[in-house]
Enzyme design. Structure first.
Site, PDB file in Angstrom:
ATOM      1  N   SER A  46       0.857  -1.187   0.000  1.00 12.68           N
ATOM      2  CA  SER A  46       0.000   0.000   0.000  1.00 12.68           C
ATOM      3  C   SER A  46       0.888   1.229   0.000  1.00 12.68           C
ATOM      4  O   SER A  46       2.047   1.163   0.449  1.00 12.68           O
ATOM      5  CB  SER A  46      -0.857   0.011   1.271  1.00 12.68           C
ATOM      6  OG  SER A  46      -1.428   1.300   1.482  1.00 12.68           O
TER       7      SER A  46
ATOM      8  N   TYR B 263      -2.818  -0.711  10.547  1.00 10.66           N
ATOM      9  CA  TYR B 263      -2.694  -0.964   9.097  1.00 10.66           C
ATOM     10  C   TYR B 263      -1.349  -0.460   8.566  1.00 10.66           C
ATOM     11  O   TYR B 263      -0.642  -1.165   7.839  1.00 10.66           O
ATOM     12  CB  TYR B 263      -3.856  -0.270   8.382  1.00 10.66           C
ATOM     13  CG  TYR B 263      -3.951  -0.569   6.899  1.00 10.66           C
ATOM     14  CD1 TYR B 263      -4.635  -1.688   6.435  1.00 10.66           C
ATOM     15  CD2 TYR B 263      -3.359   0.277   5.962  1.00 10.66           C
ATOM     16  CE1 TYR B 263      -4.733  -1.951   5.073  1.00 10.66           C
ATOM     17  CE2 TYR B 263      -3.447   0.024   4.605  1.00 10.66           C
ATOM     18  CZ  TYR B 263      -4.145  -1.091   4.160  1.00 10.66           C
ATOM     19  OH  TYR B 263      -4.234  -1.348   2.816  1.00 10.66           O
TER      20      TYR B 263
HETATM   21  C1  BGC Z   1      -6.300   1.436   1.917  1.00  9.99           C
HETATM   22  C2  BGC Z   1      -7.449   2.204   1.342  1.00  9.99           C
HETATM   23  C3  BGC Z   1      -7.024   3.623   0.999  1.00  9.99           C
HETATM   24  C4  BGC Z   1      -5.729   3.667   0.218  1.00  9.99           C
HETATM   25  C5  BGC Z   1      -5.195   5.072   0.039  1.00  9.99           C
HETATM   26  C6  BGC Z   1      -5.143   1.517   0.966  1.00  9.99           C
HETATM   27  O1  BGC Z   1      -4.056   0.746   1.384  1.00  9.99           O
HETATM   28  O2  BGC Z   1      -6.682   0.086   2.150  1.00  9.99           O
HETATM   29  O3  BGC Z   1      -8.517   2.224   2.267  1.00  9.99           O
HETATM   30  O4  BGC Z   1      -8.043   4.249   0.237  1.00  9.99           O
HETATM   31  O5  BGC Z   1      -4.748   2.877   0.854  1.00  9.99           O
HETATM   32  O6  BGC Z   1      -5.175   5.805   1.230  1.00  9.99           O
END
Ligand code: BGC
Length: 269
Positions: A156, A169
């Site tokens: 991410s 996260y």
């Molecule tokens: C998240 C999303 C988010 C994106 C950008 C991703 O890793 O799971 O919820 O929209 O990152 O912020």
């Protein structure tokens, strides 16, 4: 060889975790489109997983839906056994399954922390370890690929961008970055390629609520001016595991419409 041939994945077997929806689904379909047979892992959405299998079959490839909770060691071992029995040893593994459990730090329960760390990071460890074990067992098949195996993490932008109210996260994704690069350093000499794709805001269930609440706030973070489609990421994954990307080892490919350019600084700071 023509570069379009290098992007083919014919004769290869892929395992994609969390493939019943979103980025996992689009990646599984993109891999099939390029010629791979695909094990479609899901945790609970069996009907959705079977629908992904139907999409794979429409493209003339084999697809099999396989239930497993990626945060459980026995489940991950059973998933790879089942994939091996039905499709053969894997050439490609995408570790994609992931969740969010957002909360302000003072309100974040240990359960919220553990759930995200054990699926997003622990699952990445279990799936990565198993992928490498099975790649080794299979060995090099030069007629299908220059490398013994390709492991891709779905990371991410938040492996880099801190994320208030989502410390669990962001910590998991930061962990994925060093897990990925450590594994890449460990196994590259065996001709196993380990890399990540780091998506920005992609229209999937994980951010459906945020998109509904304030889509503009998300768009303001994306210089390129659009929220991504799961297919944007599927195409990157299919390329990254192909021989067209054979010299890419231990890297994160950001596919984020420029989110990591910190657009808030344009004209400020
Ligand atoms: C998240 C999303 C988010 C994106 C950008 C991703 O890793 O799971 O919820 O929209 O990152 O912020």
């Amino acid at each position: 060889m023509a570069s379009s041939d290098l992007m083919r994945l014919d004769g290869q077997v892929a395992v994609v975790t969390g493939a019943s929806s979103g980025i996992g689904r689009a990646s599984a379909i993109a891999l099939a489109e390029a010629g791979a047979d695909v094990a479609v892992n899901y945790r609970s959405k069996d009907e959705a997983a079977r629908e992904v299998v139907a999409e794979i079959e429409k493209r003339g490839r084999k697809g099999v839906a396989m239930q497993a909770d990626i945060s459980k060691e026995d489940d991950v071992l059973a998933l790879f056994d089942e994939a091996e029995e039905t499709l053969g040893l894997p050439d490609i593994v995408m570790s994609n399954a992931g969740i969010q459990r957002d909360a302000a730090i003072a309100d974040m329960s240990f359960d919220d922390w553990n759930a995200v760390i054990s699926i997003n990071l622990g699952g990445g460890f279990l799936v990565g370890r198993e992928a490498i074990r099975r790649f080794r067992k299979k060995g090099l098949r030069e007629s299908v690929s220059r490398s013994v195996g390709k492991l891709v993490y779905d990371s991410s932008v938040h492996q880099q961008i801190p994320w208030a109210f989502r410390a669990n996260y962001a910590a998991a994704k930061g962990g994925i970055d060093l897990l990925m690069r450590s594994l890449a350093q460990e196994v590259a000499h065996e001709k196993i390629r380990v890399n990540s794709v780091a998506p920005g805001a992609i229209a999937t269930a994980i951010n459906a609520e945020a998109r509904e609440d304030d889509k503009q706030a998300i768009l303001d973070l994306i210089p390129y001016g659009r929220i991504g489609d799961p297919e944007d990421i599927g195409r990157v994954v299919a390329w990254l595991v192909s021989d067209a990307a054979d010299y890419i080892v231990g890297q994160t490919i950001f596919a984020d419409g420029g989110m990591t350019l910190y657009p808030g600084f344009r004209g400020n700071g």
